[in-house]
Design a protein around this motif. Structure first.
Motif, PDB file in Angstrom:
ATOM      1  N   ASN A   1       6.792  44.092  40.871  1.00  0.00           N
ATOM      2  CA  ASN A   1       7.385  43.336  41.983  1.00  0.00           C
ATOM      3  C   ASN A   1       6.851  43.822  43.325  1.00  0.00           C
ATOM      4  OD1 ASN A   1       8.951  41.900  40.132  1.00  0.00           O
ATOM      5  ND2 ASN A   1      10.687  43.295  40.312  1.00  0.00           N
ATOM      6  N   ALA A   2       6.647  45.134  43.430  1.00  0.00           N
ATOM      7  CA  ALA A   2       6.148  45.702  44.678  1.00  0.00           C
ATOM      8  C   ALA A   2       4.741  45.202  44.992  1.00  0.00           C
ATOM      9  CB  ALA A   2       6.154  47.229  44.588  1.00  0.00           C
ATOM     10  N   PHE A   3       3.901  45.104  43.980  1.00  0.00           N
ATOM     11  CA  PHE A   3       2.538  44.626  44.208  1.00  0.00           C
ATOM     12  C   PHE A   3       2.563  43.177  44.692  1.00  0.00           C
ATOM     13  CE2 PHE A   3      -1.429  42.629  42.766  1.00  0.00           C
ATOM     14  CZ  PHE A   3      -2.350  43.445  43.398  1.00  0.00           C
ATOM     15  N   ASN A   4       3.452  42.368  44.122  1.00  0.00           N
ATOM     16  CA  ASN A   4       3.574  40.975  44.558  1.00  0.00           C
ATOM     17  C   ASN A   4       4.027  40.890  46.015  1.00  0.00           C
ATOM     18  OD1 ASN A   4       2.809  40.008  42.041  1.00  0.00           O
ATOM     19  ND2 ASN A   4       4.922  39.874  41.288  1.00  0.00           N
ATOM     20  N   MET A   5       4.955  41.771  46.417  1.00  0.00           N
ATOM     21  CA  MET A   5       5.405  41.787  47.805  1.00  0.00           C
ATOM     22  C   MET A   5       4.283  42.243  48.734  1.00  0.00           C
ATOM     23  SD  MET A   5       8.622  43.783  49.609  1.00  0.00           S
ATOM     24  CE  MET A   5       9.873  42.681  48.945  1.00  0.00           C
TER      25      MET A   5
ATOM     26  N   LEU B   1       3.093  52.581  47.056  1.00  0.00           N
ATOM     27  CA  LEU B   1       3.373  51.147  47.138  1.00  0.00           C
ATOM     28  C   LEU B   1       4.305  50.836  48.304  1.00  0.00           C
ATOM     29  CD1 LEU B   1       3.768  50.145  43.377  1.00  0.00           C
ATOM     30  CD2 LEU B   1       1.991  49.381  44.966  1.00  0.00           C
ATOM     31  N   SER B   2       5.277  51.693  48.553  1.00  0.00           N
ATOM     32  CA  SER B   2       6.191  51.482  49.676  1.00  0.00           C
ATOM     33  C   SER B   2       5.437  51.489  50.996  1.00  0.00           C
ATOM     34  CB  SER B   2       7.276  52.563  49.701  1.00  0.00           C
ATOM     35  OG  SER B   2       8.168  52.419  48.633  1.00  0.00           O
ATOM     36  N   LEU B   3       4.522  52.436  51.144  1.00  0.00           N
ATOM     37  CA  LEU B   3       3.715  52.513  52.366  1.00  0.00           C
ATOM     38  C   LEU B   3       2.828  51.286  52.506  1.00  0.00           C
ATOM     39  CD1 LEU B   3       2.771  54.128  54.824  1.00  0.00           C
ATOM     40  CD2 LEU B   3       1.092  55.258  53.341  1.00  0.00           C
ATOM     41  N   SER B   4       2.268  50.828  51.388  1.00  0.00           N
ATOM     42  CA  SER B   4       1.407  49.638  51.421  1.00  0.00           C
ATOM     43  C   SER B   4       2.193  48.414  51.880  1.00  0.00           C
ATOM     44  CB  SER B   4       0.818  49.386  50.032  1.00  0.00           C
ATOM     45  OG  SER B   4       0.071  50.496  49.581  1.00  0.00           O
ATOM     46  N   ILE B   5       3.410  48.274  51.397  1.00  0.00           N
ATOM     47  CA  ILE B   5       4.249  47.137  51.796  1.00  0.00           C
ATOM     48  C   ILE B   5       4.650  47.255  53.262  1.00  0.00           C
ATOM     49  CG2 ILE B   5       6.515  46.046  51.460  1.00  0.00           C
ATOM     50  CD1 ILE B   5       6.236  46.776  48.478  1.00  0.00           C
TER      51      ILE B   5
END
Length: 418
Positions: free
Chosen positions: A294-298, A332-336
Motif C-alpha cells: 500500500n505504501a508503494f502505491n501511495m 518508504l515513509s520518507l519516500s511518501i
C-alpha cells in the motif's frame, strides 16, 4: 571545562536519560515538556558553538549535503502548511524528519573524551533501565500504567504467544533499540574489562528478551561487519595458536548445540527469531507485506516531491485521519513524505559518510549500516529521539583525524591503493 563542553554534555546526558527512562519519566512529566527541553538544549548548543567560532564555521562536503537535506525537508513541510495540505500530525512528523539531524553537528564537534563519557552513560543507563524493567516483572513495584503493565506479546512460531521483556524506556520495541544500540557502542568503548562484560551481558539479555527481530538483526549486522573488517587480511597476521583456539571453541559450541538441540529448538528465542522469523504467515510478517504494498502505491501518487508529512506512521493511524497508512518501513515513509528528492538526499548523507571516515570510527559506520537495514523493515527513525542517535553516529563519522588523510573503507581495513 569550558562553556561549550558543558552544554554539549548536558544535552547528550539529558537525551540519554530521556530515551532510556522515557516511560518512567512520563509518569511525572509530560512528553511534550521533555521534547521542548531537548530542543531548547539543542538550540543552546548551536548558539555556544557558533559563538566560539565567531559565527564562521568551515563546512565539509558532507556538511553541505546535510544542510541541503535539512533545508529541503524544512521547506517541504513549510510549503505543505502554507498550501493548506497539512493534517493532524503534520508538524510532528515534519519535525521528526529534520530536528534530529541537528545532532549531526553536535556529534561532529565532540572530542574523544566527551564521546566516551556520553556513550558510557548511555550503555550504563540502558543496563539500569533494563534491570529495573526485569525486576518489575518479578515484584511489581511500578504503577500498572503504560508499558509497566506489560501486555505486548510476540508469536514464537509454535502456536503460542510470549510476553516480551521491557525496560523503563517503554515497550519491547524501544527496549530492543536501546539495548542493541548499547551493544554497538560497546564494540570498542575503552572501559574496565569487568564493567564492559557486565554491560554487554545485561544489554544482550535486554535485546534478546525484547524478542525484537529487528534489534537482533541490527546487532548481528553491525557487529558482524565490524569483526569482518577488523580481521587480518594477510596470512602472516594469523597465528597458528589463534586458529587452534577458534577451531576448539567452534567444536565445543557445535557439540553443545547437538546435545541441547531439542531444548534449543523448543525455546522462545529459537521460535521467535527462526521459526516465526522466516514464516510469511506470521502476523507481523504478513501485515508488513500488505503495508509496504500500500505504501508503494501511495508513493507513486507523488513520487518526486512526496505527498507530505503526516500521512504515514503510527501517529497518523492513531489520529484517525482518512487516507493515512502504516508503512512499517522508514525508507518508504520518507519516500511518501519527501519524495525521491528527500530520499536521495537522505541516502547521499549516509553514503558519503560511510565511504569516507577515519578508521577509529569504524563502529559508527557499522551501526549506521545496521540501523539503515532495520529501517527498511520498520519505522525505526520515525521518532525524534531514536533519529537523534542515528544522526549522532553519522556526525561521529564526519570527524576527521587528519583532513589530508585518505579516510576510506580500504584505509579502515588496513589497506591502501597507490
Amino acid at each position: 571545562m569550558n562553556k561549550k563542553i558543558r552544554v554539549a554534555l548536558v544535552f547528550w546526558v539529558y537525551c540519554a536519560i530521556l530515551i532510556t527512562f522515557n516511560e518512567f519519566i512520563g509518569l511525572f512529566v509530560s512528553k511534550a515538556f521533555m521534547r521542548v527541553g531537548y530542543i531548547f538544549l539543542m538550540v543552546l548548543f548551536f548558539g555556544t558553538t557558533l559563538d566560539r567560532y565567531n559565527f564562521k564555521v568551515k563546512l565539509s562536503k558532507t556538511d553541505w549535503i546535510v544542510l541541503t537535506y535539512i533545508a529541503y525537508t524544512f521547506f517541504r513541510g513549510l510549503l505543505q502548511l502554507v498550501s493548506g495540505n497539512a493534517i493532524i500530525g503534520t508538524v510532528m512528523t515534519w519535525g521528526q524528519n529534520w530536528i534530529p539531524v541537528c545532532s549531526y553537528f553536535i556529534a561532529r564537534d565532540l572530542k574523544d573524551t566527551e564521546r566516551k563519557t556520553i556513550e558510557y552513560l548511555f550503555v550504563l543507563l540502558s543496563a539500569i533501565s533494563v534491570t529495573m524493567g526485569f525486576l518489575n516483572t518479578k515484584i511489581n513495584f511500578l504503577p500498572k500504567e503504560g508499558a509497566f503493565a506489560g501486555g505486548l506479546y510476540a508469536d514464537t512460531g509454535n502456536g503460542s504467544l510470549q510476553l516480551r521483556g521491557y525496560s523503563m524506556a517503554g515497550i519491547a520495541l524501544i527496549t530492543g533499540f536501546i539495548c542493541g544500540y548499547s551493544l554497538c557502542l560497546l564494540l570498542n568503548l575503552k572501559i574496565e574489562k569487568k564493567q564492559k562484560i557486565a554491560l554487554i551481558v545485561v544489554n544482550l539479555f535486554g535485546c534478546l528478551n525484547s524478542l525484537s527481530r529487528g534489534a537482533v538483526a541490527f546487532v548481528v549486522i553491525a557487529a558482524g561487519i565490524y569483526l569482518l573488517i577488523l580481521m587480518p587480511r594477510k596470512k602472516k597476521y594469523i597465528l597458528k595458536r589463534k586458529v587452534i583456539d577458534i577451531v576448539m571453541i567452534s567444536l565445543i559450541g557445535i557439540a553443545f548445540i547437538a546435545m541441547k538441540i531439542d531444548k534449543i529448538t523448543s525455546s522462545k528465542f529459537f521460535g521467535r527469531f527462526f521459526t516465526a522469523g522466516i514464516s510469511r504467515t506470521e502476523g507481523s510478517n504478513f501485515y508488513r507485506t500488505e503495508f509496504q504494498h500500500n505504501a508503494f502505491n501511495m508513493f507513486m501518487q507523488s513520487p518526486v516531491f512526496g505527498k507530505g508529512y503526516g500521512f504515514t506512521g503510527y501517529q497518523a493511524i492513531s489520529a484517525g485521519v482518512e487516507g493515512t497508512i502504516n508503512t512499517e518501513s522508514y525508507i518508504l515513509s520518507l519516500s511518501i513524505s519527501a519524495g525521491i528528492i528527500g530520499l536521495v538526499l537522505f541516502a547521499a548523507v549516509a553514503i558519503k559518510s560511510l565511504i569516507k571516515y577515519d578508521k577509529r570510527f569504524l563502529k559508527y559506520a557499522c551501526t549506521v549500516t545496521g540501523m539503515l537495514t532495520w529501517s527498511c523493515m520498520y519505522i525505526l527513525l520515525d521518532s525524534d529521539l531514536i533519529g537523534l542517535f542515528y544522526w549522532y553516529c553519522i556526525g561521529a563519522l564526519g570527524e576527521r583525524k587528519n583532513p589530508n588523510e585518505k579516510n576510506t573503507v580500504l584505509h579502515a581495513c588496513g589497506m591502501e591503493l597507490d
